[in-house]
Motif scaffolding. Structure first.
Motif, PDB file in Angstrom:
ATOM      1  N   GLY A 140       1.037  -0.891  -0.149  1.00 39.56           N
ATOM      2  CA  GLY A 140      -0.336  -0.064  -0.098  1.00 39.56           C
ATOM      3  C   GLY A 140       0.984   1.362  -0.231  1.00 39.56           C
ATOM      4  N   PRO A 141       0.069   2.620   0.149  1.00 43.58           N
ATOM      5  CA  PRO A 141      -1.157   2.695   0.787  1.00 43.58           C
ATOM      6  C   PRO A 141      -2.022   2.603  -0.365  1.00 43.58           C
ATOM      7  CG  PRO A 141      -0.189   4.701   0.309  1.00 43.58           C
ATOM      8  CD  PRO A 141       0.756   3.906   0.025  1.00 43.58           C
ATOM      9  N   TYR A 142      -3.533   2.447   0.351  1.00 46.63           N
ATOM     10  CA  TYR A 142      -4.559   1.902  -0.847  1.00 46.63           C
ATOM     11  C   TYR A 142      -5.177   3.247  -0.503  1.00 46.63           C
ATOM     12  CZ  TYR A 142      -2.866  -2.693  -2.317  1.00 46.63           C
ATOM     13  OH  TYR A 142      -1.775  -3.360  -3.012  1.00 46.63           O
ATOM     14  N   ASP A 143      -6.335   3.945  -1.083  1.00 48.90           N
ATOM     15  CA  ASP A 143      -7.288   5.265  -0.924  1.00 48.90           C
ATOM     16  C   ASP A 143      -8.137   4.045  -1.411  1.00 48.90           C
ATOM     17  OD1 ASP A 143      -4.723   6.486   0.197  1.00 48.90           O
ATOM     18  OD2 ASP A 143      -4.742   7.783  -1.028  1.00 48.90           O
ATOM     19  N   VAL A 144      -8.659   4.512  -0.511  1.00 49.19           N
ATOM     20  CA  VAL A 144     -11.070   3.459  -0.639  1.00 49.19           C
ATOM     21  C   VAL A 144     -11.744   5.045  -0.389  1.00 49.19           C
ATOM     22  CG1 VAL A 144     -12.137   1.857  -0.435  1.00 49.19           C
ATOM     23  CG2 VAL A 144      -9.478   2.054  -0.361  1.00 49.19           C
ATOM     24  N   THR A 146     -14.489   4.861   1.391  1.00 49.85           N
ATOM     25  CA  THR A 146     -15.451   3.815   1.900  1.00 49.85           C
ATOM     26  C   THR A 146     -14.789   4.875   3.579  1.00 49.85           C
ATOM     27  OG1 THR A 146     -16.562   2.238   2.825  1.00 49.85           O
ATOM     28  CG2 THR A 146     -14.374   1.894   2.194  1.00 49.85           C
ATOM     29  N   SER A 147     -15.742   4.423   4.618  1.00 53.81           N
ATOM     30  CA  SER A 147     -15.360   4.634   5.711  1.00 53.81           C
ATOM     31  C   SER A 147     -14.256   3.291   6.587  1.00 53.81           C
ATOM     32  CB  SER A 147     -16.404   4.743   6.970  1.00 53.81           C
ATOM     33  OG  SER A 147     -17.551   2.956   6.847  1.00 53.81           O
ATOM     34  N   ALA A 148     -13.291   3.651   7.715  1.00 61.03           N
ATOM     35  CA  ALA A 148     -12.780   2.847   7.903  1.00 61.03           C
ATOM     36  C   ALA A 148     -13.223   1.664   8.878  1.00 61.03           C
ATOM     37  CB  ALA A 148     -11.633   3.432   9.454  1.00 61.03           C
ATOM     38  N   PRO A 149     -14.589   1.724   9.047  1.00 57.51           N
ATOM     39  CA  PRO A 149     -15.209   0.703   9.938  1.00 57.51           C
ATOM     40  C   PRO A 149     -15.481  -0.689   9.038  1.00 57.51           C
ATOM     41  CG  PRO A 149     -15.694   2.359  11.137  1.00 57.51           C
ATOM     42  CD  PRO A 149     -14.814   2.556   9.802  1.00 57.51           C
ATOM     43  N   ARG A 150     -16.151  -0.161   7.959  1.00 63.51           N
ATOM     44  CA  ARG A 150     -16.635  -0.460   6.453  1.00 63.51           C
ATOM     45  C   ARG A 150     -15.329  -1.751   6.104  1.00 63.51           C
ATOM     46  NH1 ARG A 150     -22.031  -1.233   5.160  1.00 63.51           N
ATOM     47  NH2 ARG A 150     -23.380  -0.224   4.831  1.00 63.51           N
ATOM     48  N   LEU A 151     -14.524  -1.136   6.071  1.00 66.00           N
ATOM     49  CA  LEU A 151     -12.959  -1.910   6.091  1.00 66.00           C
ATOM     50  C   LEU A 151     -12.782  -3.060   7.091  1.00 66.00           C
ATOM     51  CD1 LEU A 151     -10.905   0.825   4.819  1.00 66.00           C
ATOM     52  CD2 LEU A 151     -11.510  -0.641   3.208  1.00 66.00           C
ATOM     53  N   VAL A 152     -12.438  -2.889   7.969  1.00 60.93           N
ATOM     54  CA  VAL A 152     -12.229  -3.520   8.736  1.00 60.93           C
ATOM     55  C   VAL A 152     -13.776  -4.808   9.042  1.00 60.93           C
ATOM     56  CG1 VAL A 152     -12.222  -4.075  11.668  1.00 60.93           C
ATOM     57  CG2 VAL A 152     -11.089  -1.978  10.911  1.00 60.93           C
ATOM     58  N   GLU A 153     -14.791  -4.392   8.609  1.00 63.51           N
ATOM     59  CA  GLU A 153     -15.315  -5.202   8.777  1.00 63.51           C
ATOM     60  C   GLU A 153     -16.174  -6.073   7.352  1.00 63.51           C
ATOM     61  OE1 GLU A 153     -20.203  -5.169   9.826  1.00 63.51           O
ATOM     62  OE2 GLU A 153     -20.178  -4.487   7.455  1.00 63.51           O
ATOM     63  N   ASN A 154     -15.312  -5.812   6.540  1.00 64.31           N
ATOM     64  CA  ASN A 154     -14.531  -6.988   5.343  1.00 64.31           C
ATOM     65  C   ASN A 154     -13.263  -7.715   5.477  1.00 64.31           C
ATOM     66  OD1 ASN A 154     -14.996  -7.432   2.036  1.00 64.31           O
ATOM     67  ND2 ASN A 154     -13.121  -6.575   2.261  1.00 64.31           N
ATOM     68  N   PHE A 155     -12.586  -6.908   6.497  1.00 69.30           N
ATOM     69  CA  PHE A 155     -11.687  -7.796   6.537  1.00 69.30           C
ATOM     70  C   PHE A 155     -12.025  -8.933   6.973  1.00 69.30           C
ATOM     71  CE2 PHE A 155      -7.356  -8.806   9.298  1.00 69.30           C
ATOM     72  CZ  PHE A 155      -6.849  -8.597   7.511  1.00 69.30           C
ATOM     73  N   LEU A 156     -13.354  -8.890   7.868  1.00 65.58           N
ATOM     74  CA  LEU A 156     -13.694  -9.918   9.354  1.00 65.58           C
ATOM     75  C   LEU A 156     -14.420 -11.143   8.631  1.00 65.58           C
ATOM     76  CD1 LEU A 156     -14.846  -7.433  11.790  1.00 65.58           C
ATOM     77  CD2 LEU A 156     -12.459  -9.144  12.115  1.00 65.58           C
ATOM     78  N   ASP A 157     -14.909 -10.274   7.286  1.00 67.18           N
ATOM     79  CA  ASP A 157     -15.968 -11.681   6.735  1.00 67.18           C
ATOM     80  C   ASP A 157     -15.619 -12.677   6.114  1.00 67.18           C
ATOM     81  OD1 ASP A 157     -18.769 -10.737   5.761  1.00 67.18           O
ATOM     82  OD2 ASP A 157     -18.026 -12.037   3.796  1.00 67.18           O
ATOM     83  N   MET A 158     -16.257 -13.019   5.839  1.00 62.54           N
ATOM     84  CA  MET A 158     -15.618 -15.038   5.183  1.00 62.54           C
ATOM     85  C   MET A 158     -17.169 -15.117   4.070  1.00 62.54           C
ATOM     86  SD  MET A 158     -13.319 -17.624   7.831  1.00 62.54           S
ATOM     87  CE  MET A 158     -15.580 -17.813   8.931  1.00 62.54           C
ATOM     88  N   SER A 159     -17.445 -15.003   4.302  1.00 58.21           N
ATOM     89  CA  SER A 159     -19.003 -15.522   3.238  1.00 58.21           C
ATOM     90  C   SER A 159     -18.966 -14.299   2.270  1.00 58.21           C
ATOM     91  CB  SER A 159     -20.056 -14.600   4.141  1.00 58.21           C
ATOM     92  OG  SER A 159     -20.456 -14.945   5.389  1.00 58.21           O
ATOM     93  N   MET A 245      -4.133  -5.516   8.696  1.00 53.98           N
ATOM     94  CA  MET A 245      -4.776  -4.039   8.341  1.00 53.98           C
ATOM     95  C   MET A 245      -4.083  -3.316   9.176  1.00 53.98           C
ATOM     96  SD  MET A 245      -8.136  -3.746   5.977  1.00 53.98           S
ATOM     97  CE  MET A 245      -9.042  -3.536   7.764  1.00 53.98           C
ATOM     98  N   PHE A 246      -3.549  -2.554   8.691  1.00 54.10           N
ATOM     99  CA  PHE A 246      -3.675  -1.064   9.197  1.00 54.10           C
ATOM    100  C   PHE A 246      -4.389   0.899   8.960  1.00 54.10           C
ATOM    101  CE2 PHE A 246       0.643  -2.498  10.571  1.00 54.10           C
ATOM    102  CZ  PHE A 246      -0.579  -3.292  12.481  1.00 54.10           C
ATOM    103  N   ILE A 247      -5.412   1.191   9.709  1.00 57.10           N
ATOM    104  CA  ILE A 247      -6.742   1.371   7.986  1.00 57.10           C
ATOM    105  C   ILE A 247      -6.050   3.571   9.052  1.00 57.10           C
ATOM    106  CG2 ILE A 247      -8.313   2.896   7.377  1.00 57.10           C
ATOM    107  CD1 ILE A 247      -9.236   0.025   8.438  1.00 57.10           C
ATOM    108  N   SER A 248      -6.262   4.181   8.052  1.00 61.47           N
ATOM    109  CA  SER A 248      -5.774   6.202   8.237  1.00 61.47           C
ATOM    110  C   SER A 248      -6.828   6.196   8.117  1.00 61.47           C
ATOM    111  CB  SER A 248      -4.428   6.858   7.848  1.00 61.47           C
ATOM    112  OG  SER A 248      -4.650   7.917   7.946  1.00 61.47           O
ATOM    113  N   ARG A 256      -7.396   5.792   3.965  1.00 67.01           N
ATOM    114  CA  ARG A 256      -6.055   5.177   3.266  1.00 67.01           C
ATOM    115  C   ARG A 256      -6.173   3.372   4.238  1.00 67.01           C
ATOM    116  NH1 ARG A 256      -1.693   9.693   2.186  1.00 67.01           N
ATOM    117  NH2 ARG A 256      -3.559  10.046   0.204  1.00 67.01           N
ATOM    118  N   VAL A 257      -5.328   3.075   3.537  1.00 64.13           N
ATOM    119  CA  VAL A 257      -5.320   1.230   3.847  1.00 64.13           C
ATOM    120  C   VAL A 257      -3.266   1.001   3.675  1.00 64.13           C
ATOM    121  CG1 VAL A 257      -5.911  -1.045   4.390  1.00 64.13           C
ATOM    122  CG2 VAL A 257      -6.971   1.044   3.287  1.00 64.13           C
TER     123      VAL A 257
END
Length: 329
Positions: A140-144, A146-159, A245-248, A256-257
């Protein structure tokens, strides 16, 4: 605001060299710079004299110089030189607004409030960092958008593996999620016994694998996954990896990720390892940016949930209990 008392990554440490660097954090403009000893500093990116951006200035004799009138500021933030008045001694009130800053995991971290002293114990934990058997590098970094919490939730998601990462981390025909365990921790949550059938779980995969995961939320906007594929499905003996995963959180809807890899591989070129991580995240990015609202709803009634989502549901409850306001709704 509790978010301002938390350490956040803002830049690659290697990207901060001899000249000041602009950054954004929690809606604030920040300037980063190094003094003569190489120590990193983070200040408000605004000269207290006439409001010019200090990031447009330069480092001169170990001091940060404003681009507008040449005022120079010492590492403490105190103004020590006003070129228009060579004999003037600036009073204590003539100073820049300073923030706490430190380096860790190859990144520069900033805390906007909560004291000036660096408190490394408050940084998000990454246990694999201390394991000499694992090689570390950043992606990285990757600029996205979306919000930082949306990124964390996606990181936790296996479905989503079988659909967003089809042919890589998942298969449509094997997308069922077995029950897994989630427990609360002081920093968030720990999810264990997570399993997924993956065609190519890592850069060294030679066959599809049943991969066991664990996920840990280590700070409101940071998380770590650890995975160990079946030994016969990888070309490297004893292969395992841990990814942080560290998010700014730059604005409530723009992040930024960075990913910090710790892998049992000291042979592959950096680019090969980064390319795999890049491929996976670029599959996630358009879906993440399509989600509405961009801020993560903390009211569990706002979106639908199933048992497969219990890690993300626990994360939402954790943010609500902390009183997090940035990037949520």
């Amino acid at each position: 605001m509790i978010e301002e008392t938390i350490w956040h990554p803002v830049a690659l440490a290697t990207g901060l060299t001899g000249q000041p660097l602009a950054a954004h954090l929690l809606g604030h403009e920040v300037v980063l710079w190094r003094d003569e000893a190489g120590a990193v500093h983070a200040w408000a990116d605004q000269c207290p004299h006439r409001g010019a951006k200090l990031s447009l200035g330069r480092v001169e004799n170990g001091q940060l110089e404003c681009p507008y009138h040449g005022w120079q500021f010492a590492a403490s933030g105190q103004c020590v030189k006003v070129p228009a008045l060579p004999n003037f001694t600036p009073p204590a009130a003539h100073c820049a607004r300073t923030y706490a800053a430190q380096e860790a995991y190859g990144l520069v971290w900033v805390r906007l409030s909560g004291g000036d002293a660096a408190d490394s114990a408050a940084l998000p934990a990454f246990a694999a960092e201390a394991d000499a058997r694992l090689r570390k590098l950043n992606c990285g970094p990757y600029d996205v958008a979306t919000s930082a919490p949306r990124l964390v939730e996606n990181f936790l998601d296996m479905s989503h593996f079988g659909f967003v990462h089809e042919g890589w981390l998942g298969m449509r025909g094997a997308s069922a999620i077995e029950d897994y365990r989630v427990e609360a921790t002081p920093t968030g949550l720990l999810a264990t016994r997570c399993k997924a059938w993956q065609p190519q779980s890592n850069v060294h995969s030679i066959a599809p694998a049943q991969v066991e995961y664990s996920y840990e939320v280590t700070a409101p906007y940071s998380a770590v996954l650890t995975k160990v594929p079946e030994a016969a499905t990888v070309s490297v003996d004893g292969y395992r990896e841990s990814i942080a995963m560290f998010i700014s959180p730059m604005t409530p809807e723009h992040s930024r990720v960075w990913f910090r890899l710790a892998v049992a591989d000291f042979v592959s070129p950096d680019d090969k390892l980064r390319d795999f991580q890049h491929t996976i995240f670029m599959q996630d990015k358009p879906v993440l940016e399509s989600q509405r609202p961009q801020r993560l709803p903390l009211d569990l009634r706002a979106e639908l949930h199933t048992a497969a989502d219990k890690a993300s549901s626990a994360y939402r409850r954790h943010l609500k209990n902390l009183g997090i306001n940035f990037g949520v709704c």
